[in-house]
Design a protein around this motif. Sequence first.
Motif, PDB file in Angstrom:
ATOM      1  N   ASP A 156       6.671   2.032   5.656  1.00  0.00           N
ATOM      2  CA  ASP A 156       5.508   1.164   5.858  1.00  0.00           C
ATOM      3  C   ASP A 156       4.642   1.190   4.607  1.00  0.00           C
ATOM      4  O   ASP A 156       4.068   2.222   4.264  1.00  0.00           O
ATOM      5  N   GLY A 157       4.560   0.061   3.940  1.00  0.00           N
ATOM      6  CA  GLY A 157       3.766  -0.024   2.708  1.00  0.00           C
ATOM      7  C   GLY A 157       4.539   0.430   1.503  1.00  0.00           C
ATOM      8  O   GLY A 157       4.722  -0.315   0.542  1.00  0.00           O
ATOM      9  N   GLU A 206      -4.825   1.377   3.202  1.00  0.00           N
ATOM     10  CA  GLU A 206      -4.610   0.183   4.027  1.00  0.00           C
ATOM     11  C   GLU A 206      -4.695   0.516   5.506  1.00  0.00           C
ATOM     12  O   GLU A 206      -5.177  -0.263   6.313  1.00  0.00           O
ATOM     13  N   GLU A 207      -4.207   1.697   5.847  1.00  0.00           N
ATOM     14  CA  GLU A 207      -4.089   2.026   7.272  1.00  0.00           C
ATOM     15  C   GLU A 207      -5.440   2.296   7.923  1.00  0.00           C
ATOM     16  O   GLU A 207      -5.591   2.114   9.124  1.00  0.00           O
ATOM     17  N   HIS A 265       7.056  -6.185   3.017  1.00  0.00           N
ATOM     18  CA  HIS A 265       6.678  -5.146   3.983  1.00  0.00           C
ATOM     19  C   HIS A 265       7.763  -5.060   5.043  1.00  0.00           C
ATOM     20  O   HIS A 265       8.433  -6.048   5.319  1.00  0.00           O
ATOM     21  N   HIS A 298       0.833  -1.208   0.000  1.00  0.00           N
ATOM     22  CA  HIS A 298       0.000   0.000   0.000  1.00  0.00           C
ATOM     23  C   HIS A 298       0.869   1.259   0.000  1.00  0.00           C
ATOM     24  O   HIS A 298       2.045   1.210   0.365  1.00  0.00           O
TER      25      HIS A 298
HETATM   26 ZN   LIG Z   1       1.699  -1.215   6.123  1.00  0.00          ZN
END
Ligand SMILES: [Zn+2]
Length: 567
Positions: free
Chosen positions: A253-254, A287-288, A351, A242
């Motif tokens: 992150d992502g 996504e979050e 990830h 993401h």
């Molecule tokens: Zn993530």
Amino acid sequence: MGPLPVPRLARRPQPGRRTDRRGARRRAPPGPSAPRGWPDHPRGVPPRHRPEPAARRRRARPQHPLGARPRRRGPRALHRARPPPRDLLRSRSRARPANVRRKARVRRRSPWWPGGRTARGARSRHRAAQSEIRRGHQARGPPGERARARGLRGAPVRTRRARRAGAVIDRARLERRIAELSRVGGRGTSVTRLGLSAEEQSARDLVGSWLAGRGATIRRDPAGNLFARIGGEGGAVLVGSHIDSVPDGGRFDGALGVLCAVEAVETLLEARADLRRPIEVVAWADEEGARFGVGLFGSAAVFGRLAPGVAERRDRQGISVADALRALGERGDPALARRGAKDFTAYLELHIEQGPRLERAGLALGVVAAIVGIYHARVTMSGQADHAGATVMTSRADALVAASEVVLAVERIARARPDTVGTVGEIAVRPGAKNVVPGECVFSLDLRTSRDLDPYVHEVLASVERIAHARNVGASIDELARVPVTTLDPKLRDALRRGARSVGVEAPELTSGAGHDAQNPALAGVPTGMLFVRSTGGSHKPSEFASLDDAALGAQALANTLREIAG
Ligand SMILES: [Zn+2]
């Protein structure tokens, strides 16, 4: 990943000789810099004026390996047979002629050589530019980008190496793109790129532009997911992650999963890897769930796992999911994004780990065996707002006190279960004044376990009802997501372990405590695998960090795995 340039030794000056910028030698007039002899020196000549060793001299006129006379060459070829003009590549040496120093200085200042401050960077750019020039193009921009802009494949130096070694990722390109993507919604190392926002859309455009140049078919679906498809008909291997973030989140992150997927696919295309199956790179939307409270939104829409009524959920400004999708140019119905599990033969996601286990083990990569089950809900406790001074303690219906008791119950229940966590991370009190008994309290529930999720959720919800009853307040529970514990595909786990081994890492198997988009394809029946890259500095905050070394290992392992399953 490619071998780093080996630092070259400065050529030792020779008595009576000068080197011009093309490497040709000519006699220099005798002078103080070229002494004829030093009779009082024990070996006749001080070290810095000693003639070159014999082996070094011979290199200038290569011997034919079979002992025959070298083929006659024209004047140009003779120049080429000599060592290259290394002086040009040394940025700080004082030994080279002034005109060469000037030229290198001009090149470093040129806007087309961004960041050209280090000798190593200057060297690699110089080599790439030389290849461009040999191919008949004048070097006017960053070499790889110009080649790509013309529709050619990557920088020639890189491509040749890739062909020789198989398919080697372009570490410099990966580094450049990590920085480029982090600037979208970013400031320093902090990134705010909320789901379905303009920033997320800019990030999608950027990622799409990288793969559009490779002939991929770029498509955004009705839930805001980006797909870039390479190859023809049939079930595709889906790879990605993401590109949204939490508010004031980090760069990896992502985003790292999308960047490594793009890098892996580009590497395979450059190496002309034989791919039987189509590949789709995906950048999942939201996504979050930081904006609308619905995590794994994009992947849930594609695999038919959206909770009912999601389109009507609103953010703090009162904008609904449907409104946000319409602002992007979609129809406002995320369910239209649904695709069949048959469209995909596999899903791979890289990830950052978001935990300390790989760091503690001193390992760059790990393979995810299972992802915890997650329950998200919003709980509203409704009591009676009243005067804080005039309302006696025995006749209150204080919503915040009831909520506080629930917070403690969540902690107690989670602690009593193995491999289980529970968090209340958001809480709002209404009307929210110091002299008013709280009339309403809304808070979040985040429950996770790698064991059985449902009994855990049931125990927490039962305690909410019990506390509400005892405290004489109402309680309503708005379930946002319930994703069971997800075990990932054993064959893909093996393939990812082989991919990690191919880059020299014995990757351990881990359970992910964080939820991931990978859960949705896995629960829909698509064989799914996940690779973790070591990260430090926590997660969901600006200090989260994956080193370039680890990111490059991850991208290479992903490329090798992708080649195995799509080839
Ligand atoms: Zn993530």
